[in-house]
Design an enzyme around this catalytic site. Structure first.
Site, mmCIF file in Angstrom:
data_model
loop_
_atom_site.group_PDB
_atom_site.id
_atom_site.type_symbol
_atom_site.label_atom_id
_atom_site.label_comp_id
_atom_site.label_asym_id
_atom_site.label_seq_id
_atom_site.Cartn_x
_atom_site.Cartn_y
_atom_site.Cartn_z
ATOM 1 N N LYS A 51 -3.148 0.605 1.185
ATOM 2 C CA LYS A 51 -2.023 1.231 0.485
ATOM 3 C C LYS A 51 -2.077 1.085 -1.032
ATOM 4 O O LYS A 51 -1.527 1.925 -1.755
ATOM 5 C CB LYS A 51 -0.709 0.656 1.012
ATOM 6 C CG LYS A 51 -0.331 1.115 2.411
ATOM 7 C CD LYS A 51 0.124 2.557 2.416
ATOM 8 C CE LYS A 51 0.749 2.939 3.755
ATOM 9 N NZ LYS A 51 1.263 4.325 3.753
ATOM 10 N N SER A 301 -7.184 -0.279 8.831
ATOM 11 C CA SER A 301 -6.379 0.072 7.663
ATOM 12 C C SER A 301 -5.572 -1.069 7.067
ATOM 13 O O SER A 301 -5.133 -0.979 5.921
ATOM 14 C CB SER A 301 -5.448 1.242 8.004
ATOM 15 O OG SER A 301 -4.608 0.909 9.093
#
Length: 404
Positions: A51, A301
């Protein structure tokens, strides 16, 4: 019509992120079932997930006037940390709205990166509504977790790294929530290598994309339930949806059991701590949900997971793989009856870690007791063998979890 992110946009993002983000490792999977699969370890990225790439790209592009008013974001944790870190790096005030049930380590980390954290609502969508109101009231700039071209371009830098680290990559599989990650990866990868296959994975209990793609527009889910809080997004973003509809080859879903097994495999085989949302791509490959050409890259992720949740998921993963089971049975309420049961389990190699002995259940007949056993086994076949032995000995056995 939404303008898609270009390869030039992603390369500009890579330049902006130089010295800010880490070039994360691309490691071959150590699970023999996944020969030909490599792992892009964004769980080892700054702030624990991918992110920071999109967040920094978006925040760094603000004008001086916008910076003076600060930024606001909504997130279950990873985007929150990315925005907080990006803002503090650039000397900008940040406020982050998070769901009430956001994992405590993610809340603490977000505060640690300098953000003011406000808890409220049940989902990321609830937090996002609060963030929109805050932006309207204060003039702060909303840093959306996925629905902005700068966010998509920033996330797309992962694809540049993958194709630099492993140019022959034929398939990239990644988790999908709102869609910013897969949109960026697809935008960059498809322009660099048009024949590459891009596959997205959603948690079965929070899969907004299959319905939305069928409808031809983003559709909001009525409800969601998944351990993968990082991708529990009820409605795809407009910008990512346009990319997914145009560029992504397939979206598949995985169950909670699939995710638990994947987390366990990543821990045991690959020595990697990954959060549930971060493990969905690996889960889809592990349970054969995805047909892929080799070499294949699974994007891990994120790795921000509450240790208490990790403990529960390990146990769940052991159960899903048949290596831990809870069995309930009834036996006679007389001396030696329980010992007979335990000896039988031991004779077949089961390791009993917990026993609960109950006499007062009204469903029991007079002279009966119920016994709940927690048993470690060597796998599904071994668990089945133990249950069969108990049943052959005349006990009625019920097993919690996968049917045996």
């Amino acid at each position: 019509m939404t303008e898609l992110v270009t390869l030039a946009d992603v390369r500009d993002a890579a330049d902006a992120l130089a010295g800010i983000v880490r070039r994360t490792p691309l490691e071959p999977s150590r699970d023999p079932v996944l020969d030909g699969v490599h792992l892009k370890c964004e769980n080892l990225q700054r702030a624990g997930s991918f992110k920071i790439r999109g967040a920094y790209m978006r925040v760094s592009g603000l004008s001086d006037e916008e910076r003076r008013h600060g930024v606001v974001a909504a997130s279950a944790g990873n985007h929150a940390q990315g925005v907080a870190l990006a803002a503090s790096t650039l000397g900008i005030r940040s406020t982050v709205f998070m769901p009430e049930a956001a994992p405590l380590p993610k809340v603490a980390a977000t505060k640690g990166y300098g953000a003011d954290v406000i808890l409220g609502g049940l989902t990321v969508d609830d937090a996002l509504e609060s963030a929109h109101r805050f932006a309207d009231e204060t003039g702060a700039t909303l840093i959306h977790p996925f629905d902005h071209r700068d966010i998509v371009a920033g996330q797309g830098t992962i694809a540049l790294e993958i194709l630099d680290q492993l140019p022959e990559t034929a398939t990239i599989v990644t988790s999908v929530g709102g869609g910013g990650l897969i949109a960026g990866i697809a935008a960059a990868a498809k322009q660099l290598k048009p024949g590459i296959r891009i596959v997205g994975v959603q948690a079965e209990g929070a899969a907004a994309y299959p319905t939305s793609l069928a409808a031809g527009r983003p559709v909001k889910l009525d409800k969601m339930h998944t351990i993968a809080d990082g991708i529990a997004v009820g409605r795809p973003g407009d910008v990512p949806f346009a990319h997914v509809a145009s560029l992504v080859d397939e979206i598949v879903t995985v169950t909670e059991e699939d995710i638990s097994r994947a987390l366990l495999s990543l821990l045991e085989r690959n020595k990697l701590v990954v959060e549930p949302a971060g493990a969905t791509a690996y889960a889809a490959l592990l349970n054969y949900s995805v047909a892929y050409d080799e070499p294949c890259v699974a994007v891990l992720s994120g790795g921000n997971i509450d240790p208490l949740l990790l403990m529960r998921l390990i146990e769940h993963g052991l159960g899903a793989s048949g290596r831990f089971m809870r069995a309930s049975l009834r036996c006679a309420d007389r001396p030696g009856a329980l010992a007979t049961v335990l000896r039988l389990v031991g004779r077949y190699g089961g390791n009993i870690v917990d026993v609960y002995h109950q006499r007062s259940d009204p469903r029991l007949s007079v002279g009966e007791v119920s016994v709940d056993l927690s048993i470690e086994t060597r796998g599904s076949e071994h668990a089945t063998e133990i249950v069969a032995a108990l049943r052959d000995a005349g006990y009625f056995v019920s097993v919690e979890g996968p049917s045996i």
